[in-house]
Scaffold this motif. Structure first.
Motif, PDB file in Angstrom:
ATOM      1  N   VAL A   1     -57.729  -2.421 -21.991  1.00  0.00           N
ATOM      2  CA  VAL A   1     -58.724  -1.465 -22.473  1.00  0.00           C
ATOM      3  C   VAL A   1     -58.242  -0.857 -23.782  1.00  0.00           C
ATOM      4  CG1 VAL A   1     -59.829   0.751 -21.992  1.00  0.00           C
ATOM      5  CG2 VAL A   1     -59.615  -0.957 -20.190  1.00  0.00           C
ATOM      6  N   GLN A   2     -59.115  -0.854 -24.750  1.00  0.00           N
ATOM      7  CA  GLN A   2     -58.830  -0.166 -26.010  1.00  0.00           C
ATOM      8  C   GLN A   2     -59.737   1.065 -26.093  1.00  0.00           C
ATOM      9  OE1 GLN A   2     -59.694  -3.756 -26.335  1.00  0.00           O
ATOM     10  NE2 GLN A   2     -57.552  -3.967 -25.748  1.00  0.00           N
ATOM     11  N   LEU A   3     -59.150   2.174 -26.488  1.00  0.00           N
ATOM     12  CA  LEU A   3     -59.884   3.426 -26.592  1.00  0.00           C
ATOM     13  C   LEU A   3     -59.898   3.888 -28.039  1.00  0.00           C
ATOM     14  CD1 LEU A   3     -58.407   5.331 -23.510  1.00  0.00           C
ATOM     15  CD2 LEU A   3     -60.477   3.945 -23.608  1.00  0.00           C
ATOM     16  N   GLN A   4     -61.048   4.347 -28.475  1.00  0.00           N
ATOM     17  CA  GLN A   4     -61.210   4.813 -29.839  1.00  0.00           C
ATOM     18  C   GLN A   4     -61.821   6.205 -29.813  1.00  0.00           C
ATOM     19  OE1 GLN A   4     -60.439   2.990 -32.696  1.00  0.00           O
ATOM     20  NE2 GLN A   4     -61.026   4.698 -34.009  1.00  0.00           N
ATOM     21  N   ALA A   5     -61.045   7.199 -30.234  1.00  0.00           N
ATOM     22  CA  ALA A   5     -61.532   8.570 -30.288  1.00  0.00           C
ATOM     23  C   ALA A   5     -62.026   8.887 -31.687  1.00  0.00           C
ATOM     24  CB  ALA A   5     -60.421   9.535 -29.889  1.00  0.00           C
ATOM     25  N   SER A   6     -63.086   9.660 -31.760  1.00  0.00           N
ATOM     26  CA  SER A   6     -63.640  10.054 -33.053  1.00  0.00           C
ATOM     27  C   SER A   6     -64.378  11.373 -32.909  1.00  0.00           C
ATOM     28  CB  SER A   6     -64.585   8.973 -33.583  1.00  0.00           C
ATOM     29  OG  SER A   6     -65.671   8.798 -32.696  1.00  0.00           O
ATOM     30  N   GLY A   7     -64.780  11.933 -34.052  1.00  0.00           N
ATOM     31  CA  GLY A   7     -65.599  13.136 -34.034  1.00  0.00           C
ATOM     32  C   GLY A   7     -64.881  14.407 -34.412  1.00  0.00           C
ATOM     33  N   GLY A   8     -63.583  14.336 -34.639  1.00  0.00           N
ATOM     34  CA  GLY A   8     -62.847  15.529 -35.030  1.00  0.00           C
ATOM     35  C   GLY A   8     -63.216  15.988 -36.419  1.00  0.00           C
ATOM     36  N   GLY A   9     -62.720  17.156 -36.789  1.00  0.00           N
ATOM     37  CA  GLY A   9     -62.996  17.690 -38.114  1.00  0.00           C
ATOM     38  C   GLY A   9     -62.572  19.133 -38.226  1.00  0.00           C
ATOM     39  N   LEU A  10     -63.022  19.760 -39.295  1.00  0.00           N
ATOM     40  CA  LEU A  10     -62.717  21.162 -39.573  1.00  0.00           C
ATOM     41  C   LEU A  10     -63.968  21.990 -39.279  1.00  0.00           C
ATOM     42  CD1 LEU A  10     -60.944  23.423 -40.808  1.00  0.00           C
ATOM     43  CD2 LEU A  10     -61.849  22.733 -43.052  1.00  0.00           C
ATOM     44  N   VAL A  11     -63.794  23.050 -38.501  1.00  0.00           N
ATOM     45  CA  VAL A  11     -64.927  23.897 -38.131  1.00  0.00           C
ATOM     46  C   VAL A  11     -64.460  25.344 -38.090  1.00  0.00           C
ATOM     47  CG1 VAL A  11     -64.513  23.650 -35.653  1.00  0.00           C
ATOM     48  CG2 VAL A  11     -66.829  24.118 -36.468  1.00  0.00           C
ATOM     49  N   GLN A  12     -65.367  26.267 -38.322  1.00  0.00           N
ATOM     50  CA  GLN A  12     -65.023  27.680 -38.250  1.00  0.00           C
ATOM     51  C   GLN A  12     -65.024  28.170 -36.812  1.00  0.00           C
ATOM     52  OE1 GLN A  12     -67.837  29.629 -40.853  1.00  0.00           O
ATOM     53  NE2 GLN A  12     -66.460  29.425 -42.608  1.00  0.00           N
ATOM     54  N   THR A  13     -64.345  29.270 -36.588  1.00  0.00           N
ATOM     55  CA  THR A  13     -64.345  29.895 -35.267  1.00  0.00           C
ATOM     56  C   THR A  13     -65.772  30.122 -34.792  1.00  0.00           C
ATOM     57  OG1 THR A  13     -62.221  30.990 -35.649  1.00  0.00           O
ATOM     58  CG2 THR A  13     -63.653  31.943 -33.967  1.00  0.00           C
ATOM     59  N   GLY A  14     -66.018  29.738 -33.539  1.00  0.00           N
ATOM     60  CA  GLY A  14     -67.354  29.866 -32.969  1.00  0.00           C
ATOM     61  C   GLY A  14     -68.218  28.633 -33.142  1.00  0.00           C
TER      62      GLY A  14
END
Length: 127
Positions: A1-14
């Motif tokens: 099984v290969q897993l690929q995570a994505s969707g991270g980034g920089l966001v403000q509090t809240g």
């Protein structure tokens, strides 16, 4: 099984982010799937997990009520919706697969119990 995570980034509090974990290879509907995170200088920490059927979920106290895990076995995907983000949520987030949970509804918390890992995606929450 290969897993690929994505969707991270920089966001403000809240703010909110939605992470995705895409699995390829073997059918993973029998695997428990979890998200872990690792902040700089700390160990890998359990965040949330979901059983193979999706019938059981579990959350670390620090994210309960703010994060929601789900899975789509037809698409081999495990998203993590993160709302009301805080600076202490800043970390690299990893998805992981447990091939052999002791029972089908069990979600284990220890990284060593997991067989497959994605490469991680950075989440940074600014204050």
């Amino acid at each position: 099984v290969q897993l690929q995570a994505s969707g991270g980034g920089l966001v403000q509090t809240g703010g909110s982010l939605r992470l995705s974990c895409a699995a390829s290879g073997e059918t993973f509907s029998n695997y428990a799937m979890s998200w872990f995170r690792q902040a700089l200088g700390t160990g890998r920490e359990f965040v949330s997990g979901i059983s193979g059927s999706g019938g059981s979920t579990y959350y670390a106290d620090s994210v309960k009520g703010r994060f929601t895990i789900s899975r789509d076995n037809a698409k081999n995907a495990v998203p993590l919706q993160m709302n009301s983000l805080k600076p202490e949520d800043t970390a690299v987030y990893y998805c992981a697969a447990d091939k052999r949970p002791p029972r089908s509804s069990w979600i284990r918390w220890t990284p060593d119990d997991y067989d497959y890992w994605g490469q991680g995606t950075q989440v940074t929450v600014s204050s």
